[in-house]
Design an enzyme around this catalytic site. Structure first.
Site, short mmCIF file in Angstrom:
data_model
loop_
_atom_site.label_atom_id
_atom_site.label_comp_id
_atom_site.label_asym_id
_atom_site.label_seq_id
_atom_site.Cartn_x
_atom_site.Cartn_y
_atom_site.Cartn_z
N PRO A 1 0.78 -1.24 0.00
CA PRO A 1 0.00 0.00 0.00
C PRO A 1 0.82 1.30 0.00
O PRO A 1 0.83 2.05 0.97
CB PRO A 1 -0.85 -0.14 1.26
CG PRO A 1 -0.01 -0.97 2.18
CD PRO A 1 0.73 -1.93 1.29
N CYS A 2 1.44 1.57 -1.13
CA CYS A 2 2.22 2.81 -1.24
C CYS A 2 1.32 4.04 -1.21
O CYS A 2 1.79 5.14 -0.94
CB CYS A 2 3.09 2.78 -2.50
SG CYS A 2 2.21 2.35 -4.00
#
Length: 180
Positions: free
Chosen positions: A140-141
């Protein structure tokens, strides 16, 4: 060289059509939006070789696809624990692992992430590693924001980053002016 065949799935999402790439062991290799397909293919070729990679379309639903669908239906934790296989550098994989430890709804800054991996002065390198993440949403950047809570650089676009963060419970009032 041995040819590697990966499976390519197309999925409709509230953020636009997405692509999922898995291998024969059902490990997630790449996830991106359809409008970034060329970038995804280039990244896969860089990591696996231009002449040794084949993507085969399928209509079968992988575990990764079912997890992503559940995520978009509101089960935010459905994306955690997915089987993945990435080919980044040791530093990139360290950053990507740290991204997976960020709680949904609680974004952090690039500087905080750099400090978490023991490299507080490597903020730019952390940003580059985040930009090279081949597995959007699962790694989850989108949960990394600017030091001033601004929405900064996201490969899928800032509108999608905003949508994902709000989907995970981050209020609109948390965000400051957009950059990048």
């Amino acid at each position: 060289m041995t040819k590697q065949t990966f499976v390519l799935e197309r999925i409709r999402t509230p953020t636009g059509p997405m692509l999922l790439v898995t291998d024969h062991e059902h490990r997630l290799r790449a996830v991106n939006w359809e409008d970034h397909e060329e970038r995804m293919r280039r990244m896969l070729q860089r990591h696996h070789g231009r002449d040794t990679l084949e993507l085969r379309h399928t209509t079968h639903s992988s575990m990764a696809r079912r997890s992503l669908e559940a995520y978009f239906e509101g089960d935010i934790d459905a994306i955690t624990g997915a089987l993945t296989a990435t080919s980044g550098t040791t530093f990139q994989r360290k950053v990507w692992k740290a991204l997976c430890e960020i709680s949904a709804g609680r974004p952090i800054s690039y500087g905080v992430l750099a400090a978490r991996i023991g490299k507080p002065k490597a903020v730019r390198a952390v940003g580059l590693a985040i930009g090279a993440n081949p597995i959007a949403i699962f790694v989850p950047c989108h949960r990394v924001v600017g030091a001033d809570n601004s929405l900064t650089g996201y490969g899928g676009g800032l509108d999608r980053k905003r949508w994902l963060l709000q989907h995970e419970g981050v209020g609109e009032n948390m965000f400051t002016a957009q950059h990048g």
